[in-house]
Design an enzyme around this catalytic site. Structure first.
Site, PDB file in Angstrom:
ATOM      1  N   SER C 296       0.821  -1.214   0.000  1.00  0.00           N
ATOM      2  CA  SER C 296       0.000   0.000   0.000  1.00  0.00           C
ATOM      3  C   SER C 296       0.853   1.262   0.000  1.00  0.00           C
ATOM      4  O   SER C 296       1.957   1.283   0.550  1.00  0.00           O
ATOM      5  CB  SER C 296      -0.881   0.039   1.258  1.00  0.00           C
ATOM      6  OG  SER C 296      -1.719  -1.078   1.324  1.00  0.00           O
ATOM      7  N   HIS C 346      -7.294   0.281   6.425  1.00  0.00           N
ATOM      8  CA  HIS C 346      -6.916  -1.115   6.649  1.00  0.00           C
ATOM      9  C   HIS C 346      -6.950  -1.477   8.133  1.00  0.00           C
ATOM     10  O   HIS C 346      -7.343  -2.589   8.495  1.00  0.00           O
ATOM     11  CB  HIS C 346      -5.531  -1.400   6.056  1.00  0.00           C
ATOM     12  CG  HIS C 346      -5.516  -1.386   4.558  1.00  0.00           C
ATOM     13  ND1 HIS C 346      -6.219  -2.283   3.807  1.00  0.00           N
ATOM     14  CD2 HIS C 346      -4.905  -0.570   3.659  1.00  0.00           C
ATOM     15  CE1 HIS C 346      -6.036  -2.031   2.510  1.00  0.00           C
ATOM     16  NE2 HIS C 346      -5.239  -0.987   2.399  1.00  0.00           N
TER      17      HIS C 346
END
Lengths: 415, 415, 415, 415
Positions: C296, C346
């Site tokens: 990410s 997340h």
């Protein structure tokens, strides 16, 4: 999705109506056939092919017989042409000579069938045509030359590589399922409820081979039960009240019924591939399944017992089991192959005779043909090739140790 | 749905991995081929067939050439056997003698190909094998015997009755569309944007024939433009900026590009059926479409003009049109058929020469091959049979009145 | 199959043409809206709903703004009616009083949207309408009342239970794939070849959520790489020349890009379900995959470094890794949640911060936003609930031991 | 294709087994519900939602009643919170106040149902839950508050825009067809053969609405006969021996049976849309069909005749026709609407009363409810809106001239 199908069928109907209407050709069907096989037929044959198929469909039995006779006798190989071409090819194995021989050596009726096949739906009609032909052959065996060509062609078209294995279940279309009811040949399905009991429970499976040109017509199908251990009777397998077994507890797949569906494809064997393919697929999806067996009838047993004068012992299950074993392992027909046709089929596929059960099929038919006995043939994927070769080369019948022992004992005269 | 496909591909991979791993067979490929064709091969041939296909794939060109030579020379027809069987059959046309002749008269390599085909995906590999073979034949024409058998078999397998007509559009899978880009043979597609311009607008269609055993591979496809009136240039048809025509205003369907996709199916003609089927389908769905024409190249024109010493007139559109017409209607090759290959194809299908246009294809290729001229062949569904027969029997070229007049004028020597 | 779709689209066009043509209604759109919501609208609303949607589509921005203002202000809840109904319900909690309160307490624009939705394709148009609305809200935030109702309704319609997870791969339709190219928000896809590299190799996967009423429009999709071990840079993951990894060797699934596709569904979260569903599915199909991580971006890192005056250290990879870790684990915004938006997403899903890599995204964008650093968030299916609860209740950030150690060290002032 | 489905179901089973196994949560179901609706539930609710649904399924009737009472009374709107939010919104119509009011004014059980719905298959279970609830409401009408919320939510989810119209025919899956047999409410289907007679002939159609989240469950279906002229009896329509009419000769589509399938969707009307959609589709595909009528029962006739003391005339067909017409056009219930429920349904849809037939339904049920009379309601697509509005606003019953005349005559006292 289905609405679309519906729309299309309307459109197709309209289109066919138009096509069908194309000026009827009054010439004899024999002339049409010769024309269709000729050079012009390759491009403009569509209407001719339609006509021939439609005319055939409208014929009465006598006309059909006459038509088959025409195909058998007139659209035959010309031995003179073959002889000339062969001589030329023997002398000079040139490409041109080879082509000439190829052309001469194939009966024109094969090309005729290929050209008929361009019409939508023709494949099924050609298969039906052969079904008709096989009926006529019972009284007119000379037609077998035409049949040899049709069978050759259909074997090529229905080659294993073109068949599609599809599961058949309670989500399948009704018009396919009604064919399963109609075609089941081993243990009759007497109603839609009975069918549901064979398809819907989670411990039941059914698979069929289909051909893309006849997508609604199963060619052959096999019914499978997932069980814990190898079952010894068809009654328990098909009993109405039973509790389905969770898939995860099953360790065995039982092929308890295999039915061919298309009389017009007689002699083109699919069963061998079907069983192996299904066994391979199931072991991929359900890895806990490690045993693949049949639960099969023994159609020739009672007749053999009667011949041997042993049919007075059929009320003793022990005796029946021993005699059936003796029959399967020992009774041969001329040439050394087993006398029992189901045994020949499975043994030639590479299966072994695994276990024999008395009182396993108490239906009227089961009692009549085999005193109620049934047999498990075992498909051990690792030994199929070996078993098949031993059987095919040397007629060796592979059987389990316990059956071999039983057969030995049975052979030993009681003292 | 696709998740399922994904799952399956994983399972299949796993299964193939297992299968492929089955003990490598060290015997020569020739031995494997003979075994596979033998009696045992029918039941246990799956592993053998896999091996043969895999071995072939791994071969270098020399080894492939040797393998083809083996198939061509060793797995050939035995003329002695044919001669004996023919003699017997000539003497007694019994069923048994017929069967013996049938068996003898087919080269065993045909049965080999049929047995190879049981492996999933084998059909495409056999087609690719023939593509290879055709390359070798350029330098080793004797291999044409093997080719004659392969072509015979593939013609039967790719029979019109087994082909599926499918539209190809912007909703088609990318892996099919990339093949359209790769295979377009007439007017190259230079990008995905270019492809979208040919598929997505409402006045564009594309259709292809597919075979169920090679579902991702178009065999042939045709690109169609729906227009008002018959168009006279490919530039206007494919121009980037144009406004799509509402379907309801279209009266004409233009087949402006037909491409064969499978080199391994060379010589097996699909184009004839494809055009007619598409014309029939479109006229069912869009009844306002009443004219079906091509917009076709004239590949042989410049060469003919050069031979005639007429290639100094190619800057005059009127002259080009007249000369092209003269060429199409008058230039013949030996045997009386038209010299132009595209003309031969469409005329043999039953089309007529409808109109000729100068400055219709100004691409480098168009100018080089035909001085920019193109031609419309007209498919009049009511006259196709008649036209075809006149052409096939008597080499008669059907053409429109205006072109016939133009050709007559052109023939008249200027005074 | 597609031919059918083609047929249908023609039929639908025809039908819509008819419907659309139904006598235009000249009354103001506001009147139409009120009528459609009224009692008569339930049965005869189809034509009215078509009109409203078509009119809206034809409006210029000012007219749309006015229409939204009408919906926001005029089709609002009436507080007097609610107050009266509430008083009644507080006094007597009868069924009748409850129903009266329910009716009063929902703004009529919700019923309007439900009735508009009966027109084929309306769902997508309502989603597009909200996209428009969100744009107007930037300058006219008072419209947020209308938005609250639309979002409430769309949340219910796009409920997880109605979404379909579908793989997106090189066999997907081109018109879906072109949307993937358009919507990819994290690592831009610059061509169809680039797209193919992300979809076709056997170690790549892509999955999206779709809604049955918008079957061609992905709502959100995630791109996955199957790898051996956890990768530390996007360059290596997406490099052109790399060799695909056989699936059987992969032990890790890397979610390297998640993109929302529908601006009109902003605020309705799908990403959380998507990642978990894909992780669950992949672990079912590929049991050897045991690790699920993201790769990410860290979009807020550079800004934070600049604020801290630490942006002179970005050429030292060790320092960047330490600083990025410190940022992710320590930098908070008001309320105690992490400052980084991707981290918030997340962590709230129940993931943990697993590893940080310097020089992991060397694109211009990657360098600009995070000095090239990236982070793996780990989805451990067994700990998701626990992690999420700790984060949601107490803002606890779960991180790997090595990152916690690194963060501690970084906090310690160097001596 | 189906093999894939088979594979998947296995995988799903495996997956569910895992999920289901997740540590049982011992807390009371009420606590689970409150938690699921709370903030944490949005991310981690999947397991909780599974538990709640499974627990409900395992409950006995008393426990279910208690659970419904909890939802009805405890997960209700809080009038104090609504009152406070309303006062605030009345004073200041800000976005924040609106949001607060929205939240307060929806009972939390709606959010509960939305979160339950994330579980695969939950939609059907929620529908079944409402079916249960409706049963309890017969004896405990106070539960109607819970029902109001469920109905509101289900109306939104089963919005016309999300329904899919699908033909149901003999190619449909057996597990869908068995539901047609089970759900047919008007003219019972007594066997699969009977079903086949209603689906397979080319002059028969059946269409149903389906929802994508319950793809195997028809919501409502209509059976259609294509006829030449308007039929006057159900016996002739359904007779076993009849010859199917070629589609091209049909000019009328008769809706002879409409059945709702889901008791849990009671009060959410689909019939109106279904009839109109099918009429529109059929007229697109079969343009020669110009008349759309029903052949409907008159369920309240005998009761009305008995009340009027007119039931001694039921053996005279002329009298029955006149009385039935008088009943349909003249008998009203309080409020001025027609007394007959089927009449109310079709008239409110915009149909007109077209013709009445005595001796049209000679089944026991037909004789008992309407002395064998039936009625054709006419759906004239051009007049539906007008008729509906006249009926809905002013209770005007549109009828054919001949029936109006007959009714007038019947009203005139015989002299």
């Amino acid at each position: 999705m289905s609405l679309l199908a519906d729309l299309l069928s309307t459109l197709i109907d309209r289109r066919l109506a138009v096509t069908g209407g194309s000026k009827a050709d009054d010439r004899p069907i024999e002339t049409l056939c010769r024309d269709l096989v000729g050079n012009l037929g390759e491009v403009t044959g569509f209407a001719m092919a339609c006509q021939i198929l439609d005319r055939f469909q409208a014929m009465d039995p006598d006309a059909r017989h006459a038509f088959f006779t025409f195909l058998n006798d007139e659209m035959d190989i010309d031995p003179d042409a073959v002889a000339a071409a062969t001589t030329a090819y023997a002398a000079d194995r040139s490409v041109a000579n080879f082509r000439r021989l190829m052309r001469a050596a194939e009966a024109p009726r094969q090309e005729l069938a290929r050209r008929l096949n361009q019409v939508p739906g023709a494949t099924a009609r050609i298969v039906a045509m052969r079904e008709d032909l096989l009926r006529f052959m019972k009284t007119d065996p000379a037609l077998a030359k035409l049949d040899a060509d049709l069978r050759h062609l259909l074997s090529s078209w229905f080659n294993r590589g073109f068949l599609v294995l599809r599961p058949i279940n309670w989500e399948s279309p009704a018009h396919v399922l009604e064919k399963i009811i109609a075609y089941e040949a081993v243990h009759a399905i007497d109603s839609w409820d009975d069918l549901r009991r064979r398809l819907q429970p989670r411990d039941r499976r059914c698979f069929g081979f289909f051909h893309p040109a006849m997508p609604d017509e199963p060619l052959i199908f096999v019914e499978v039960a997932l069980t814990k251990g190898i079952p010894g009777s068809i009654q328990s397998l098909l009993s109405e009240g039973r509790d389905p077994l969770p898939e995860t507890q099953a360790d065995t797949a039982v092929f308890y019924s295999i039915s061919n569906c298309q009389a017009g494809l007689a002699g083109i064997s699919f069963g061998n591939s079907l069983i192996k393919q299904v066994a391979r697929d199931l072991s991929g999806v359900l890895p806990q399944i490690s045993t693949f067996v049949t639960l099969s009838p023994i159609p020739g047993l009672m007749k053999w017992l009667a011949e041997k004068g042993l049919d007075d012992r059929i009320d003793d299950p022990e005796a029946v089991r021993a005699l059936a074993t003796q029959y399967l392992l020992g009774a041969k027909r001329e040439g050394g192959l087993p006398r029992d046709p189901v045994a020949r089929f499975h043994l030639n596929n590479g299966a072994s005779v695994h276990e024999v059960h008395a009182r396993a099929d108490l239906s009227a038919n089961g009692l009549a043909q085999s005193a109620g006995a049934m047999v498990n043939y075992l498909y051990d994927l690792d030994r199929i090739t070996e078993n098949h070769e031993a059987f095919a080369k040397n007629q060796v019948i592979t059987a389990s140790a316990q059956l071999r022992a039983l057969a030995r004992k049975a052979m030993t005269p009681a003292t």
